[in-house]
Design a protein around this motif. Structure first.
Motif, PDB file in Angstrom:
ATOM      1  N   SER A  92       2.178 -11.243   7.719  1.00  0.00           N
ATOM      2  CA  SER A  92       3.348 -11.885   7.139  1.00  0.00           C
ATOM      3  C   SER A  92       3.641 -13.121   7.982  1.00  0.00           C
ATOM      4  O   SER A  92       3.769 -13.020   9.213  1.00  0.00           O
ATOM      5  CB  SER A  92       4.543 -10.930   7.154  1.00  0.00           C
ATOM      6  OG  SER A  92       5.704 -11.567   6.672  1.00  0.00           O
ATOM      7  N   ARG A 124       2.620 -13.235   2.212  1.00  0.00           N
ATOM      8  CA  ARG A 124       1.827 -12.083   2.631  1.00  0.00           C
ATOM      9  C   ARG A 124       0.365 -12.496   2.547  1.00  0.00           C
ATOM     10  O   ARG A 124      -0.149 -12.807   1.464  1.00  0.00           O
ATOM     11  CB  ARG A 124       2.103 -10.886   1.734  1.00  0.00           C
ATOM     12  CG  ARG A 124       1.302  -9.642   2.091  1.00  0.00           C
ATOM     13  CD  ARG A 124       1.778  -8.434   1.286  1.00  0.00           C
ATOM     14  NE  ARG A 124       0.978  -7.264   1.595  1.00  0.00           N
ATOM     15  CZ  ARG A 124      -0.029  -6.814   0.838  1.00  0.00           C
ATOM     16  NH1 ARG A 124      -0.345  -7.456  -0.287  1.00  0.00           N
ATOM     17  NH2 ARG A 124      -0.712  -5.742   1.180  1.00  0.00           N
ATOM     18  N   ASP A 139       2.050  -7.325   8.394  1.00  0.00           N
ATOM     19  CA  ASP A 139       2.728  -6.981   7.145  1.00  0.00           C
ATOM     20  C   ASP A 139       2.685  -5.466   6.998  1.00  0.00           C
ATOM     21  O   ASP A 139       1.608  -4.871   6.911  1.00  0.00           O
ATOM     22  CB  ASP A 139       2.042  -7.644   5.957  1.00  0.00           C
ATOM     23  CG  ASP A 139       2.668  -7.203   4.646  1.00  0.00           C
ATOM     24  OD1 ASP A 139       3.835  -7.569   4.409  1.00  0.00           O
ATOM     25  OD2 ASP A 139       2.009  -6.469   3.882  1.00  0.00           O
ATOM     26  N   SER A 177       4.167  -3.681   4.510  1.00  0.00           N
ATOM     27  CA  SER A 177       4.572  -3.242   3.173  1.00  0.00           C
ATOM     28  C   SER A 177       3.913  -1.901   2.862  1.00  0.00           C
ATOM     29  O   SER A 177       2.689  -1.762   2.976  1.00  0.00           O
ATOM     30  CB  SER A 177       4.154  -4.273   2.125  1.00  0.00           C
ATOM     31  OG  SER A 177       4.715  -5.538   2.412  1.00  0.00           O
TER      32      SER A 177
END
Length: 384
Positions: A57, A134, A159, A161
């Protein structure tokens, strides 16, 4: 430019880091496996980061990744170089073909291997979109790689996520042989369509129902598991029928020790004409070396099937029967590999070397698996 430490939290799809004189090398199998069974083929394949990517990120508009590749080359057989694919917010942004690096050159005719050294490679990703993005940097599926440095014009973070984890084990086809790029191997095609976090345990020549591989899967975090078995057992002539079926039962039993209710899909081999009715071992047709169409052939004798030799037709029959006999396990599913790539597909998109699907076929297999597995009513009910 800012230098970011290359640490494990930046990566998805790998198992371990190994410090080297240049930087770090990624491994897809843990150290205990590499120590317990240091097979040259397996070690070569597990160090190729198929499915492994940096997941970042950042607001950076420029990223520079320096690597040192090591590839296996075959004298008389020209193989395309690996590449680094970069996706931005899920879309392919750039592709960088590797050059330089070291090479282990195998001579099929003499059986010898030589070493050739080369220079590091720099992947430059520029003109990234403004704002926070991203970024995934997919490492080459077909070359080992050492990561030397990571630089950018703005800070980089991991990142994190969340996404369901899909652990997949298979042969060189799952590893990505003959695919054009790391995001075009069929498991990555499926994973990107489904929005899942792939951990690819596809290893060229090494899907041999090994107990240690079942232990690796048992000990891995996984929301979905798939196991694609058969082609390597045939083309190495590793087992007869009597040994193969109990070995697969044991393989699944070991996985179930760690994942008692996780959905598992057992996938049989895709269509491969040379081994449909002819046992292994497989071999390279030496008459095709030095041409643009190196081919694999089957050297076994069909009459040996009556004495337990394995062919792909036998494998499919036995795996389907095995799953039926384990009907009490309602989370175990069977998928016939010819539903991913069958005889009709082989006429339209022939296997370029007689064994491995080409780029278009990888795309087709990936799309079909996503449609069969990662849909409502499928064994892995996950969509974006």
């Amino acid at each position: 430019m800012i230098t970011t430490d290359i640490s494990a939290n930046l990566f998805r799809g790998g198992a371990e880091f190994e410090a080297t004189d240049r930087g770090v090398r990624l491994h897809r199998l843990p150290a205990w496996v590499r120590q317990q069974y240091p097979d040259a083929q397996l070690l070569s394949m597990e160090s190729q980061p198929s499915g492994v990517r940096l997941s970042l990120s950042t607001m950076a508009t420029v990223i520079e990744l320096v690597t040192h590749p090591t590839r296996v080359a075959y004298r008389g057989a020209d193989r395309p170089r690996g590449s680094v694919d970069v996706t931005v917010n899920g879309e392919l942004f750039s592709r960088d073909t590797l050059d330089g690096g070291d090479a282990m050159v195998v001579d099929f005719e003499s059986g010898t291997t030589s070493f050739e050294s080369g220079q590091p490679h720099t992947t430059l990703v520029s003109a990234l979109p403004a704002g926070s993005n991203r970024i995934e940097i997919w490492l080459p599926h077909n070359e080992s790689i050492e990561l030397v440095s990571l630089r950018s014009d703005a800070p980089i973070q991991a990142d994190n996520s969340p996404a369901p984890i899909w652990v997949h084990h298979g042969s060189s086809i799952s590893h990505g042989s003959n695919a054009a790029a790391p995001t075009e191997i069929w498991p990555v095609v499926s994973a990107r369509l489904a929005g899942v976090d792939l951990h690819n345990l596809g290893f060229g020549g090494s899907a041999l129902v090994d107990p240690f591989m079942a232990r690796v899967i048992r000990d891995s975090s996984a929301d979905f598991i798939s196991v694609k078995l058969g082609i390597n057992v045939v083309n190495t002539d590793a087992m007869r029928l009597r040994a193969f079926v109990p070995a697969v039962h044991g393989f699944l039993d070991t996985i179930r020790d760690g994942h008692p209710t996780t959905p598992i899909v057992l996938i049989s081999p895709i269509f491969c004409g040379i081994h449909e009715n002819t046992p292994g071992p497989g071999a390279v047709d030496v008459s095709t070396l030095g041409t643009d169409h190196v081919q694999f052939i089957a050297t076994g004798r069909p009459e040996e099937v009556a004495r337990g030799a394995l062919t792909l037709e036998v494998i499919r029959r036995e795996l389907a029967s095995l799953v039926e006999r384990r009907a009490a396990d309602t989370h175990l599913h069977y998928l016939d590999g010819t539903s991913l790539y069958g005889q009709a597909d082989a006429l339209q998109l022939p296997l370029p070397d007689g064994l491995h699907p080409g780029p278009e076929a990888h795309q087709r297999i990936g799309e079909r698996f996503a449609a069969l597995a990662f849909t409502r009513g499928g064994p892995f009910p996950r969509t974006r």
